[in-house]
Each structure stands twice: as C-alpha cells, then as structure tokens.
Design a protein around this motif. Structure first.
Motif, PDB file in Angstrom:
ATOM      1  N   MET A   1       0.886  -1.171   0.001  1.00  0.00           N
ATOM      2  CA  MET A   1      -0.107  -0.151   0.172  1.00  0.00           C
ATOM      3  C   MET A   1       0.993   1.275   0.021  1.00  0.00           C
ATOM      4  SD  MET A   1      -2.919   1.064   2.808  1.00  0.00           S
ATOM      5  CE  MET A   1      -1.885   1.333   3.888  1.00  0.00           C
ATOM      6  N   ARG A   2       0.645   2.094  -1.132  1.00  0.00           N
ATOM      7  CA  ARG A   2       1.354   3.230  -1.077  1.00  0.00           C
ATOM      8  C   ARG A   2       0.986   4.376   0.019  1.00  0.00           C
ATOM      9  NH1 ARG A   2       2.056   4.707  -7.555  1.00  0.00           N
ATOM     10  NH2 ARG A   2       3.098   2.890  -8.002  1.00  0.00           N
ATOM     11  N   ARG A   3       1.872   5.122   0.633  1.00  0.00           N
ATOM     12  CA  ARG A   3       1.737   5.829   1.658  1.00  0.00           C
ATOM     13  C   ARG A   3       1.132   7.230   1.218  1.00  0.00           C
ATOM     14  NH1 ARG A   3       6.256   5.534   6.352  1.00  0.00           N
ATOM     15  NH2 ARG A   3       4.827   7.312   6.877  1.00  0.00           N
ATOM     16  N   ILE A   4       0.367   8.012   1.592  1.00  0.00           N
ATOM     17  CA  ILE A   4      -0.025   9.192   1.027  1.00  0.00           C
ATOM     18  C   ILE A   4       1.210  10.099   1.103  1.00  0.00           C
ATOM     19  CG2 ILE A   4      -0.477  10.030   3.649  1.00  0.00           C
ATOM     20  CD1 ILE A   4      -2.665  11.668   2.229  1.00  0.00           C
ATOM     21  N   SER A   5       2.090  10.097   1.763  1.00  0.00           N
ATOM     22  CA  SER A   5       3.297  10.965   1.789  1.00  0.00           C
ATOM     23  C   SER A   5       3.967  10.784   0.393  1.00  0.00           C
ATOM     24  CB  SER A   5       4.279  10.669   2.961  1.00  0.00           C
ATOM     25  OG  SER A   5       4.674   9.417   2.966  1.00  0.00           O
ATOM     26  N   PHE A   6       3.934   9.393  -0.140  1.00  0.00           N
ATOM     27  CA  PHE A   6       4.661   9.143  -1.394  1.00  0.00           C
ATOM     28  C   PHE A   6       3.814   9.686  -2.302  1.00  0.00           C
ATOM     29  CE2 PHE A   6       5.203   6.160  -5.010  1.00  0.00           C
ATOM     30  CZ  PHE A   6       6.312   6.476  -5.362  1.00  0.00           C
ATOM     31  N   LYS A   7       2.616   9.563  -2.354  1.00  0.00           N
ATOM     32  CA  LYS A   7       1.486   9.845  -3.427  1.00  0.00           C
ATOM     33  C   LYS A   7       1.740  11.663  -3.391  1.00  0.00           C
ATOM     34  CE  LYS A   7      -1.531   6.279  -3.031  1.00  0.00           C
ATOM     35  NZ  LYS A   7      -3.238   5.788  -2.727  1.00  0.00           N
ATOM     36  N   LEU A   8       1.381  12.200  -2.372  1.00  0.00           N
ATOM     37  CA  LEU A   8       1.593  13.588  -2.326  1.00  0.00           C
ATOM     38  C   LEU A   8       2.860  14.157  -2.861  1.00  0.00           C
ATOM     39  CD1 LEU A   8       0.236  16.235  -1.549  1.00  0.00           C
ATOM     40  CD2 LEU A   8       1.566  16.041   0.852  1.00  0.00           C
ATOM     41  N   LEU A   9       4.008  13.309  -2.652  1.00  0.00           N
ATOM     42  CA  LEU A   9       5.414  13.562  -2.893  1.00  0.00           C
ATOM     43  C   LEU A   9       5.500  13.759  -4.533  1.00  0.00           C
ATOM     44  CD1 LEU A   9       8.407  14.537  -2.753  1.00  0.00           C
ATOM     45  CD2 LEU A   9       8.881  12.100  -2.406  1.00  0.00           C
ATOM     46  N   ILE A  10       5.061  12.591  -5.240  1.00  0.00           N
ATOM     47  CA  ILE A  10       4.927  12.445  -6.556  1.00  0.00           C
ATOM     48  C   ILE A  10       3.950  13.190  -7.376  1.00  0.00           C
ATOM     49  CG2 ILE A  10       4.413  10.726  -8.204  1.00  0.00           C
ATOM     50  CD1 ILE A  10       6.891  10.064  -6.967  1.00  0.00           C
ATOM     51  N   TYR A  11       2.712  13.671  -6.902  1.00  0.00           N
ATOM     52  CA  TYR A  11       1.821  14.399  -7.627  1.00  0.00           C
ATOM     53  C   TYR A  11       2.410  15.974  -7.351  1.00  0.00           C
ATOM     54  CZ  TYR A  11      -1.494  10.845  -6.860  1.00  0.00           C
ATOM     55  OH  TYR A  11      -2.285   9.685  -6.967  1.00  0.00           O
ATOM     56  N   THR A  12       2.937  16.594  -6.457  1.00  0.00           N
ATOM     57  CA  THR A  12       3.532  17.750  -6.065  1.00  0.00           C
ATOM     58  C   THR A  12       4.883  18.087  -7.345  1.00  0.00           C
ATOM     59  OG1 THR A  12       3.221  17.774  -4.021  1.00  0.00           O
ATOM     60  CG2 THR A  12       4.685  19.541  -4.612  1.00  0.00           C
ATOM     61  N   LEU A  13       5.693  16.715  -7.404  1.00  0.00           N
ATOM     62  CA  LEU A  13       6.732  16.771  -8.193  1.00  0.00           C
ATOM     63  C   LEU A  13       6.287  17.020  -9.738  1.00  0.00           C
ATOM     64  CD1 LEU A  13       9.291  14.339  -6.695  1.00  0.00           C
ATOM     65  CD2 LEU A  13       9.374  16.857  -6.688  1.00  0.00           C
ATOM     66  N   ILE A  14       5.310  16.271 -10.124  1.00  0.00           N
ATOM     67  CA  ILE A  14       4.803  16.296 -11.311  1.00  0.00           C
ATOM     68  C   ILE A  14       4.172  17.534 -11.834  1.00  0.00           C
ATOM     69  CG2 ILE A  14       2.807  15.484 -12.975  1.00  0.00           C
ATOM     70  CD1 ILE A  14       3.258  12.599 -11.675  1.00  0.00           C
ATOM     71  N   LEU A  15       3.637  18.104 -10.744  1.00  0.00           N
ATOM     72  CA  LEU A  15       2.842  19.673 -10.965  1.00  0.00           C
ATOM     73  C   LEU A  15       4.222  20.544 -11.169  1.00  0.00           C
ATOM     74  CD1 LEU A  15       0.456  21.623 -11.060  1.00  0.00           C
ATOM     75  CD2 LEU A  15       0.542  21.549  -8.685  1.00  0.00           C
ATOM     76  N   LEU A  16       4.997  20.501 -10.216  1.00  0.00           N
ATOM     77  CA  LEU A  16       6.193  21.633 -10.488  1.00  0.00           C
ATOM     78  C   LEU A  16       6.860  21.525 -11.368  1.00  0.00           C
ATOM     79  CD1 LEU A  16       7.338  21.367  -6.721  1.00  0.00           C
ATOM     80  CD2 LEU A  16       6.281  22.985  -7.674  1.00  0.00           C
ATOM     81  N   PHE A  17       7.398  19.937 -11.901  1.00  0.00           N
ATOM     82  CA  PHE A  17       7.937  19.993 -13.123  1.00  0.00           C
ATOM     83  C   PHE A  17       7.068  20.374 -14.175  1.00  0.00           C
ATOM     84  CE2 PHE A  17       9.019  17.394 -17.034  1.00  0.00           C
ATOM     85  CZ  PHE A  17      10.374  17.500 -17.023  1.00  0.00           C
ATOM     86  N   CYS A  18       6.057  20.183 -14.580  1.00  0.00           N
ATOM     87  CA  CYS A  18       5.117  20.811 -15.615  1.00  0.00           C
ATOM     88  C   CYS A  18       5.231  22.213 -15.411  1.00  0.00           C
ATOM     89  CB  CYS A  18       3.842  20.342 -15.495  1.00  0.00           C
ATOM     90  SG  CYS A  18       3.474  18.374 -15.784  1.00  0.00           S
ATOM     91  N   MET A  19       4.996  22.901 -14.544  1.00  0.00           N
ATOM     92  CA  MET A  19       5.073  24.166 -14.447  1.00  0.00           C
ATOM     93  C   MET A  19       6.604  24.831 -14.597  1.00  0.00           C
ATOM     94  SD  MET A  19       3.178  24.845 -10.886  1.00  0.00           S
ATOM     95  CE  MET A  19       3.374  26.611 -10.955  1.00  0.00           C
ATOM     96  N   LEU A  20       7.620  24.461 -14.320  1.00  0.00           N
ATOM     97  CA  LEU A  20       9.031  24.515 -14.552  1.00  0.00           C
ATOM     98  C   LEU A  20       9.305  24.432 -16.178  1.00  0.00           C
ATOM     99  CD1 LEU A  20      10.907  23.377 -11.268  1.00  0.00           C
ATOM    100  CD2 LEU A  20      10.379  25.636 -12.158  1.00  0.00           C
ATOM    101  N   ALA A  21       8.924  23.205 -16.553  1.00  0.00           N
ATOM    102  CA  ALA A  21       9.174  23.172 -18.028  1.00  0.00           C
ATOM    103  C   ALA A  21       8.278  24.006 -18.851  1.00  0.00           C
ATOM    104  CB  ALA A  21       8.772  21.597 -18.367  1.00  0.00           C
ATOM    105  N   LEU A  22       7.235  24.476 -18.435  1.00  0.00           N
ATOM    106  CA  LEU A  22       6.432  25.379 -19.250  1.00  0.00           C
ATOM    107  C   LEU A  22       7.099  26.671 -18.906  1.00  0.00           C
ATOM    108  CD1 LEU A  22       3.810  25.954 -20.763  1.00  0.00           C
ATOM    109  CD2 LEU A  22       2.585  26.489 -18.754  1.00  0.00           C
ATOM    110  N   SER A  23       7.638  26.981 -17.947  1.00  0.00           N
ATOM    111  CA  SER A  23       8.056  28.096 -17.873  1.00  0.00           C
ATOM    112  C   SER A  23       9.556  28.410 -18.364  1.00  0.00           C
ATOM    113  CB  SER A  23       8.375  28.654 -16.262  1.00  0.00           C
ATOM    114  OG  SER A  23       9.120  29.455 -16.041  1.00  0.00           O
ATOM    115  N   PHE A  24      10.040  27.191 -18.671  1.00  0.00           N
ATOM    116  CA  PHE A  24      11.496  27.394 -19.237  1.00  0.00           C
ATOM    117  C   PHE A  24      10.909  27.605 -20.971  1.00  0.00           C
ATOM    118  CE2 PHE A  24      14.469  24.661 -21.845  1.00  0.00           C
ATOM    119  CZ  PHE A  24      15.680  25.153 -21.440  1.00  0.00           C
ATOM    120  N   PHE A  25      10.201  26.858 -21.486  1.00  0.00           N
ATOM    121  CA  PHE A  25       9.883  26.855 -22.650  1.00  0.00           C
ATOM    122  C   PHE A  25       9.357  28.358 -23.155  1.00  0.00           C
ATOM    123  CE2 PHE A  25       6.492  26.554 -26.045  1.00  0.00           C
ATOM    124  CZ  PHE A  25       7.101  26.212 -27.088  1.00  0.00           C
ATOM    125  N   LEU A  26       8.444  28.865 -22.461  1.00  0.00           N
ATOM    126  CA  LEU A  26       7.930  30.221 -22.579  1.00  0.00           C
ATOM    127  C   LEU A  26       9.130  31.302 -22.478  1.00  0.00           C
ATOM    128  CD1 LEU A  26       4.612  30.151 -20.637  1.00  0.00           C
ATOM    129  CD2 LEU A  26       4.951  29.872 -23.059  1.00  0.00           C
TER     130      LEU A  26
END
Length: 450
Positions: A1-26
C-alpha cells in the motif's frame, strides 16, 4: 500500500515539473523573440542613420562600413535605377545579391522589407532589411542591411543554458521542498491513524500529540475527545452490567432460597405462606427492575417521539400525589397553589416527577415533609421538590443520577428512577440539579422552558 506521503510527493513533483518546464519553454521563446525584435529595431535605426548622411551628402560610406562591422554583416546602397553604388562588410556567398535583386524594385517603389527566410552557406539564418532613402518625397536610393542570426542565436543559447541550470536547481529545490511538505503534512495523519487503531483495539487512553492549528489539528482534538467519551461510555457500560447483575442476583438468590425451603418441605403452613409472599415481592421487584432497564434503554435510544401538549403542573402533581399516597405513610406533602401551564409530554413528565417524589419519600422518615414548588422565572419554569430527610453526602452528589448508584444498603435507594427522570427532563430540553447537605434533606430543581 502506497503511503499518502509518497503519493503527495509524486503529485507535487509532477505539478512542479510541468510548471517549470512550461516556464522554461515560454521564457526561451520570449527571450528569442525579444532578441529578434531588438535586432530589427537596431537595423532600422542603422538604416536611418545611413539614410540621413546620404541625403545630406555626409560621409555615409564610413557610417555604412562601421555598421557592417558592428553587425558582422553587410551593407549595400543602390541608386534610384537599381545600380549598386557601394557595398561594405563580409561576403556572404552571393546570398545577399540574390535577395537584393529579388526585392530591389519593391524597395525602390517605397516599400520597406524585412526577411528572415534565407540561410547562409554555413546554415545560419540571414536577416535582411531593405529600406528606401526618401528626400523631398522622392526615392533617391535604397539601403540593404544583412546580418546572420548565428551571433544572436549564440547569445540566446547562452541565456537558455543559464535558464536550464536555474530550472535544474529549482527542480532540486522543489524535490526537497515537496518531500518536507509531504512529511509535514502526513506526520500528524500517521499519528491519527495509530491512535484510531489503538481505539479500535479498545485502548481509549490515547492522546494525539498534534499541534497543527488547522483542520488536521481539529481532527486530532476530535478523535482525542471521542476516545475520552468512549472511555467514559465503556466504564458506564461495565458499571451498568455489574450493577444490573448485582441488582438481579439479590432477588433471585432470595427467591431461590425461599423456593428451596418450600421444596424441602421443612416449613409449616404459616411459614410456607410467608415465604411464598416474599417470593411474590421479590418477583415484583425483578419485574419492576427489568421494566426500568427497558424504559431507560428506550429513552436513551432516541426513538421516542414526544407528544407535546399544554400541561397543568398543579393537576399533574395532584395525580402523582394521589398515586403515591399509599406509600407516603404519615409524611406530609406541601403543594404550590398557582396553576402553572407548560408544554410537555404529560405521560413522560409525570413519570419523571413521580420518580423524584418517590425518591424523596424513601429518604425521609415517616413524619417527614416534602415541599413541592413551581414558579415562572423569565423564559422558563422552575420546579423544586425538597424534603427534610437524611440528605446526601457531598461526595455522592456528582453521581446521584448515575444508574444504580447508591452507597446505602436501604432497600429502594439507588436503582434507575433518578436516571430515568434525568433522561426525560433532558428530552424536554430542560435541566435537573440537586442540592443537599447531610442531615438537612435534599432539593431537586427542574428547569423547563415555558
């Protein structure tokens, strides 16, 4: 069973990566566009500087040569017939001449052109500006400025590399921040989970050490409060079972002893009659006790619907006193004179006051007094039932309404009567309290809404 801390970390990193990648491109596109727009404005200004000197017969050749060196490109000037006057700067393998031949007529007709669709031999994009030189509303010449884009591309590449380094640094910082945030968020939740598991196993002495002042903190406080209430409920349950067992065992033991004596045929006729009567009394006591247990359980279940109607308290107490007359002995009852009306379930309210009055009778001697008063106070009615009997120990007062609570061995004291009375009063959104001193009687005060 995945812990909520792991899920929260993954979701947060995906969101931050997308935002930073979009910012880099723009940012890369914005920087490229900004460099190109700045270069275009400079080329236009260079063309105007050469044009001004050309019209005023100044040293435009030196100006054109300086500009060609600055842009690392080429500057060409044509007369009004399309003939090349002079050219300065680097040789671009014929690309500039091809562009100039294709567009010279357009420029000499008054158009300003700006092209970025040609490439040099080295593969770099070539930027071309063609501008007419106009004097007294007459086109007298044309200027062509060419510059390769590889210099600006190198500058843009350097800036993008710096942005990429910042992107990696921001991503690493985001990973650390997301991990710390997920740990901070899930740590109190894990404490709550451990506490809930302990409660599920029957350990109610839990206290969740969570200092959050948010919804998680409120949840922790609520669960701690729930555990405390469950602990109290469990204690009441155990006490109830123990007290009920004790209350049932005593009359059953008496009944069994008398029945065995009769069965052994060792009694005379009068003793048999006496024992049989005692068995009947104890059976009635058992029956009443069982009925009270069922009644209290029904009241506490919340399934009873109140039949609220206007009730005359004077008439209600007259009915009660006529029914308890058989057990009052020589005791005197003092009843209020005013006719006070309240809204209540008459049957249940009668039951509650009967229990309180019977309790007062049981705690006074045969020549005692019971005083019953009722009066209106602001938005409620106050009913007082006071006796001049033995009173209640101060240590016993907090527990007087508990089920079966009694420190007296006197028969009839304790039981469920006062517990039932309290439940009925609370069902009517009322309050009941007791005041007493040992040897000075007791006073029960009931407050009901008008």
């Amino acid at each position: 069973m995945r812990r909520i801390s792991f899920k929260l970390l993954i979701y947060t990193l995906i969101l931050l990566f997308c935002m930073l990648a979009l910012s880099f491109f723009l940012q890369g596109n914005i920087i490229t566009s900004g460099f190109k727009a700045n270069l275009k404005n400079k080329m236009i200004q260079y063309a105007k500087d050469i044009s001004d000197k050309f019209k005023n017969n100044l040293d435009y050749s030196s100006e054109a040569n300086n500009i060609a060196n600055i842009i690392n490109g080429r500057v060409s000037i044509y007369d009004s017939n399309g003939s090349l006057i002079e050219s300065h700067g680097r040789f671009m393998f014929g690309r500039t001449r091809n562009i100039e031949r294709q567009t010279i007529l357009d420029v000499l007709s008054g158009k300003t052109i700006y092209r970025t669709d040609q490439r040099t031999f080295q593969g770099s994009t070539l930027i071309t500006l063609g501008m007419p030189i106009i004097n007294n509303n007459e086109i007298i010449a044309a200027i062509f400025i060419h510059t390769p884009l590889h210099d600006i591309q190198n500058d843009v590449r350097n800036v993008k590399n710096q942005i990429f380094i910042l992107f990696i640094a921001a991503l690493l910082a985001s990973i650390i921040g997301a991990y710390m945030l997920s740990s901070l968020f899930t740590k109190p939740i894990l404490k709550i989970i451990d506490a809930a598991k302990a409660i599920a196993k029957g350990d109610y002495n839990v206290k969740i050490d969570v200092k959050n002042k948010d919804e998680i903190g409120e949840l922790a406080k609520t669960i701690t409060f729930m555990a405390q209430n469950l602990s109290k409920t469990e204690k009441l349950r155990r006490d109830f079972i123990a007290n009920t067992t004790h209350e049932l065992r005593t009359p059953l033991s008496i009944i069994k002893s008398y029945a065995e004596a009769i069965y052994d045929d060792i009694l005379n006729k009068d003793q048999i009659k006496e024992y049989a009567y005692s068995i009947m009394i104890e059976a009635d006591h058992l029956n009443n006790l069982i009925n009270e247990i069922l009644e209290l359980s029904k009241l506490q279940s919340g399934t009873i619907q109140l039949n609220i109607q206007p009730i005359s308290l004077k008439n209600l107490f007259n009915e009660i006193l006529s029914e308890v007359n058989i057990i009052k002995g020589n005791r005197k009852f003092w009843l209020f004179e005013d006719d006070i009306v309240t809204k209540a379930d008459g049957k249940l309210l009668k039951r509650a006051f009967s229990n309180i009055i019977i309790n007062a009778v049981n705690h006074t001697n045969d020549t005692g007094n019971v005083y019953i008063k009722a009066e209106k106070e602001n938005d409620h009615i106050k009913v007082s039932i006071k006796d001049d009997g033995e009173g209640i120990d101060e240590a016993d007062l907090p527990y007087i309404f508990n089920r079966f609570y009694s420190k007296s061995a006197k028969k009839g004291i304790g039981g469920l009567g006062l517990s039932i009375a309290k439940e009925i009063i609370q069902m009517h959104n009322g309050e009941i309290s007791v005041f007493s001193k040992k040897g000075e009687g007791a006073e029960f005060v009931v407050k009901l809404k008008c």
